[in-house]
Design a protein around this motif. Sequence first.
Motif, PDB file in Angstrom:
ATOM      1  N   VAL A   1     -22.130 102.615 161.542  1.00  0.00           N
ATOM      2  CA  VAL A   1     -21.789 103.249 162.812  1.00  0.00           C
ATOM      3  C   VAL A   1     -20.381 102.811 163.198  1.00  0.00           C
ATOM      4  N   GLU A   2     -19.445 103.756 163.123  1.00  0.00           N
ATOM      5  CA  GLU A   2     -18.072 103.462 163.538  1.00  0.00           C
ATOM      6  C   GLU A   2     -18.032 103.353 165.068  1.00  0.00           C
ATOM      7  N   ARG A   3     -17.241 102.427 165.531  1.00  0.00           N
ATOM      8  CA  ARG A   3     -17.140 102.175 166.975  1.00  0.00           C
ATOM      9  C   ARG A   3     -18.533 101.996 167.583  1.00  0.00           C
ATOM     10  N   GLY A   4     -19.340 101.223 166.903  1.00  0.00           N
ATOM     11  CA  GLY A   4     -20.668 100.925 167.417  1.00  0.00           C
ATOM     12  C   GLY A   4     -20.634  99.814 168.438  1.00  0.00           C
ATOM     13  N   PHE A   5     -21.733  99.673 169.136  1.00  0.00           N
ATOM     14  CA  PHE A   5     -21.848  98.553 170.072  1.00  0.00           C
ATOM     15  C   PHE A   5     -23.301  98.095 170.163  1.00  0.00           C
ATOM     16  N   ALA A   6     -23.451  96.851 170.539  1.00  0.00           N
ATOM     17  CA  ALA A   6     -24.759  96.285 170.860  1.00  0.00           C
ATOM     18  C   ALA A   6     -24.624  95.568 172.185  1.00  0.00           C
ATOM     19  N   ALA A   7     -25.541  95.857 173.087  1.00  0.00           N
ATOM     20  CA  ALA A   7     -25.587  95.179 174.382  1.00  0.00           C
ATOM     21  C   ALA A   7     -26.733  94.183 174.361  1.00  0.00           C
ATOM     22  N   VAL A   8     -26.464  92.994 174.866  1.00  0.00           N
ATOM     23  CA  VAL A   8     -27.391  91.875 174.753  1.00  0.00           C
ATOM     24  C   VAL A   8     -27.860  91.441 176.130  1.00  0.00           C
ATOM     25  N   ARG A   9     -29.158  91.205 176.208  1.00  0.00           N
ATOM     26  CA  ARG A   9     -29.722  90.632 177.429  1.00  0.00           C
ATOM     27  C   ARG A   9     -30.733  89.556 177.039  1.00  0.00           C
ATOM     28  N   ASP A  10     -30.570  88.370 177.595  1.00  0.00           N
ATOM     29  CA  ASP A  10     -31.494  87.248 177.345  1.00  0.00           C
ATOM     30  C   ASP A  10     -31.671  86.964 175.854  1.00  0.00           C
ATOM     31  N   GLY A  11     -30.565  87.064 175.110  1.00  0.00           N
ATOM     32  CA  GLY A  11     -30.576  86.716 173.702  1.00  0.00           C
ATOM     33  C   GLY A  11     -31.110  87.785 172.777  1.00  0.00           C
ATOM     34  N   LYS A  12     -31.515  88.929 173.321  1.00  0.00           N
ATOM     35  CA  LYS A  12     -32.085  90.012 172.521  1.00  0.00           C
ATOM     36  C   LYS A  12     -31.186  91.250 172.585  1.00  0.00           C
ATOM     37  N   ILE A  13     -31.276  92.082 171.556  1.00  0.00           N
ATOM     38  CA  ILE A  13     -30.566  93.358 171.569  1.00  0.00           C
ATOM     39  C   ILE A  13     -31.282  94.288 172.541  1.00  0.00           C
ATOM     40  N   ALA A  14     -30.555  94.729 173.562  1.00  0.00           N
ATOM     41  CA  ALA A  14     -31.164  95.551 174.611  1.00  0.00           C
ATOM     42  C   ALA A  14     -30.701  96.996 174.577  1.00  0.00           C
ATOM     43  N   MET A  15     -29.578  97.268 173.909  1.00  0.00           N
ATOM     44  CA  MET A  15     -29.082  98.629 173.794  1.00  0.00           C
ATOM     45  C   MET A  15     -28.189  98.714 172.571  1.00  0.00           C
ATOM     46  N   LEU A  16     -28.249  99.852 171.884  1.00  0.00           N
ATOM     47  CA  LEU A  16     -27.380 100.121 170.742  1.00  0.00           C
ATOM     48  C   LEU A  16     -26.776 101.499 170.903  1.00  0.00           C
ATOM     49  N   GLY A  17     -25.552 101.674 170.427  1.00  0.00           N
ATOM     50  CA  GLY A  17     -24.943 102.986 170.521  1.00  0.00           C
ATOM     51  C   GLY A  17     -23.582 103.012 169.883  1.00  0.00           C
ATOM     52  N   SER A  18     -22.837 104.070 170.163  1.00  0.00           N
ATOM     53  CA  SER A  18     -21.470 104.206 169.666  1.00  0.00           C
ATOM     54  C   SER A  18     -20.614 104.813 170.758  1.00  0.00           C
ATOM     55  N   GLY A  19     -19.319 104.627 170.610  1.00  0.00           N
ATOM     56  CA  GLY A  19     -18.407 105.154 171.612  1.00  0.00           C
ATOM     57  C   GLY A  19     -18.232 104.180 172.763  1.00  0.00           C
ATOM     58  N   THR A  20     -18.238 104.716 173.979  1.00  0.00           N
ATOM     59  CA  THR A  20     -18.004 103.884 175.161  1.00  0.00           C
ATOM     60  C   THR A  20     -19.192 102.962 175.407  1.00  0.00           C
ATOM     61  N   ALA A  21     -18.924 101.685 175.442  1.00  0.00           N
ATOM     62  CA  ALA A  21     -19.982 100.693 175.635  1.00  0.00           C
ATOM     63  C   ALA A  21     -20.216 100.432 177.116  1.00  0.00           C
ATOM     64  N   PRO A  22     -21.404  99.989 177.484  1.00  0.00           N
ATOM     65  CA  PRO A  22     -21.667  99.652 178.884  1.00  0.00           C
ATOM     66  C   PRO A  22     -20.935  98.374 179.278  1.00  0.00           C
ATOM     67  N   ALA A  23     -20.849  98.160 180.551  1.00  0.00           N
ATOM     68  CA  ALA A  23     -20.219  96.936 181.054  1.00  0.00           C
ATOM     69  C   ALA A  23     -21.119  95.737 180.790  1.00  0.00           C
ATOM     70  N   ALA A  24     -20.501  94.586 180.692  1.00  0.00           N
ATOM     71  CA  ALA A  24     -21.242  93.343 180.483  1.00  0.00           C
ATOM     72  C   ALA A  24     -20.414  92.184 181.021  1.00  0.00           C
ATOM     73  N   LYS A  25     -21.071  91.070 181.235  1.00  0.00           N
ATOM     74  CA  LYS A  25     -20.367  89.879 181.708  1.00  0.00           C
ATOM     75  C   LYS A  25     -19.343  89.396 180.685  1.00  0.00           C
ATOM     76  N   ASP A  26     -19.673  89.602 179.401  1.00  0.00           N
ATOM     77  CA  ASP A  26     -18.819  89.110 178.325  1.00  0.00           C
ATOM     78  C   ASP A  26     -18.703  90.220 177.288  1.00  0.00           C
ATOM     79  N   VAL A  27     -17.475  90.666 176.981  1.00  0.00           N
ATOM     80  CA  VAL A  27     -17.258  91.764 176.050  1.00  0.00           C
ATOM     81  C   VAL A  27     -16.408  91.277 174.879  1.00  0.00           C
ATOM     82  N   HIS A  28     -16.866  91.572 173.674  1.00  0.00           N
ATOM     83  CA  HIS A  28     -16.122  91.236 172.461  1.00  0.00           C
ATOM     84  C   HIS A  28     -15.890  92.526 171.687  1.00  0.00           C
TER      85      HIS A  28
END
Length: 458
Positions: free
Chosen positions: A19-46
Motif C-alpha cells: 500500500v503506497e502512502r499507507g498509514f496505521a493509526a494506533v490506540r492503546d498499543g493496538k492497530i486501530a485503523m488502516l488506510g491510505s492517503g490522508t491519515a487521521p490526526a494523532a498525538k504523535d505522527v511519524h
Amino acid sequence: MSDFDTVIQGRFVGEDGIVERGFAAVRDGKIAMLGSGTAPAAKDVHDFGDAIVLPGVIDGQVHSRSQKDQEDFIWSTRSAAAGGVTTIVDMPYDAGLLISTGDMIREKARSAGEQARVDFALYGTINPAHGPIHIAEMAEAGAASFKFSTFNTDSTRFPRIPTPLLHAAFTEVAKTGLIAGVHNENDECVQVWSEAIKATGRTDYRTHGESRPPIAETLAIAEVYEIAQATGASAHIVHCSVGRGYDIAQAYRAQGVDATIEACIHYLVCSEEEDVSRMLGRAKCNPPIRSAAEREKLWQHLAAGHITIVSTDHVSWGIERKSSPVMLENASGMPSLEVLPSLLLDGLADRNLPLTHAAKLLASNPARLFRIADQKGGFGLGLDADFAVFTERPRYYDPAASGHNVVGWSPYEGRLIRHAPVATFLRGDLVFDGTNVLAQPGNGRFVKPNRVTPAIAA
C-alpha cells in the motif's frame, strides 16, 4: 483532539500486497485503523514517506543464554530492536539449564521479562531422563513451541533425543496444538564422519562441511516428518541448508503432513567458497553453510513459496570461541539479529523478488507458526502495533560501531548492506530511532500462544 495515540505513514508492505502512502493509526498499543492517503490526526505522527514499513519482525530462532555471563536478553533484545525485530523466540538450551519443565518456563519468562527490551516467546524441550511427561505443563506455562535434536551437541545442555523418545514426545506435543521443532542432523553419520575427518589431520575450513554432508540433514528431515505423519504432530525443521530438504518438506506437505521448514539468513547470504573460506571459525554453524550453488537452490525455493520462515539462529559467542585455526574446534553459531531483515530485503531486491516475501517470511508466517497470529505478525485491526521501517541507506556493516551488540564481530562485518532500519515500533512505541535503542530493559513482554493451529501461507 485526536482519538489516536500514534500514526505511522509510509509504504506498507504486507504479505498480501503493498500500500503506497499507507498509514496505521494506533490506540492503546493496538492497530486501530488502516488506510491510505490522508491519515487521521494523532498525538504523535511519524511520516516515513516512501520508506518500507513491514510488520514487526519475529525472529523464530534466538539463543540468548548459550554462553554464561555473555549476552542474555539485555543484549539480544537490544540487537533485535536495532534491527527491526520486535519479537524473538528463544531456544531452551541455556548454559547450565535445560528448559524442560513448566516451572522452568515460568522462571525464564520472569527473568527474561526483567531484561527484555522487545517482546519474546519461549521454546521448551525435554530432558531425556524424564521423557515427555512435562510437555503439557510447559504448554500451560506459555511455551510457544518445543525443540528437539536428532544430534547430540551436548549431552547435558543440548542432548540428542533418540527416535523412540522423539516419537513419544511428538505424540504429546500433538495434543498441545503447538509445533515440534527439530535440529536436523543424523547423529551417527556426523559422529562417524567427524572422526574420519579428524583422523586425516586436516584442519581447514572445508572439514566442517565434509563432517556434516547434506545426507546427514536429509536423513534426519525424513525421520522427523515420518514421525509427524505417524503421530499427527506439526513438525518443523528449524534450519535447512540444502535444497533437497525443501523438496522433502514439499513432498510431505503434499501427503497431508503439517511439515514446515526454516531457512536461516546465513544460508541465503553466505557460501562455503566465498565466506567460510574467508571467515573460518566465525562462519561455523550447524548445519554448515553450503556452496554458492546450494544457496541459489534455497532462493529458488523461497521464490516458489517453499520456505516457511527465515530466522537467524542468533548466538553471540565471544570471539575467543570462534578463533581456533582448527575448524572443528570452534563453537557453532553467529550473531545476526541486527541485520536479519536488512539482508533479506537486499537479497529480494537483488533477485527482483517481491518485497511481500519479507513480510510473509519474517512476520506473518512466524506468527502463525508459533500460534501468536491473533496478537502479532501483520497489519490487522486489533493486532499489536509492531512496525519495522526500512530505507536504502548503504553502508559497510561494522557490528562494533553501532553499540547494539554484546560482541564486536559478525559474519557480515565489512559487507555492503543497502537496506537499513530507520525506526522500530513495539506496541505503538518507538523503541529504535535509527541510531539509538530507546527501549529499556523490562519493556518487553512474554508472548503466549493461543494454541489454535493456523494455516501457513504458501
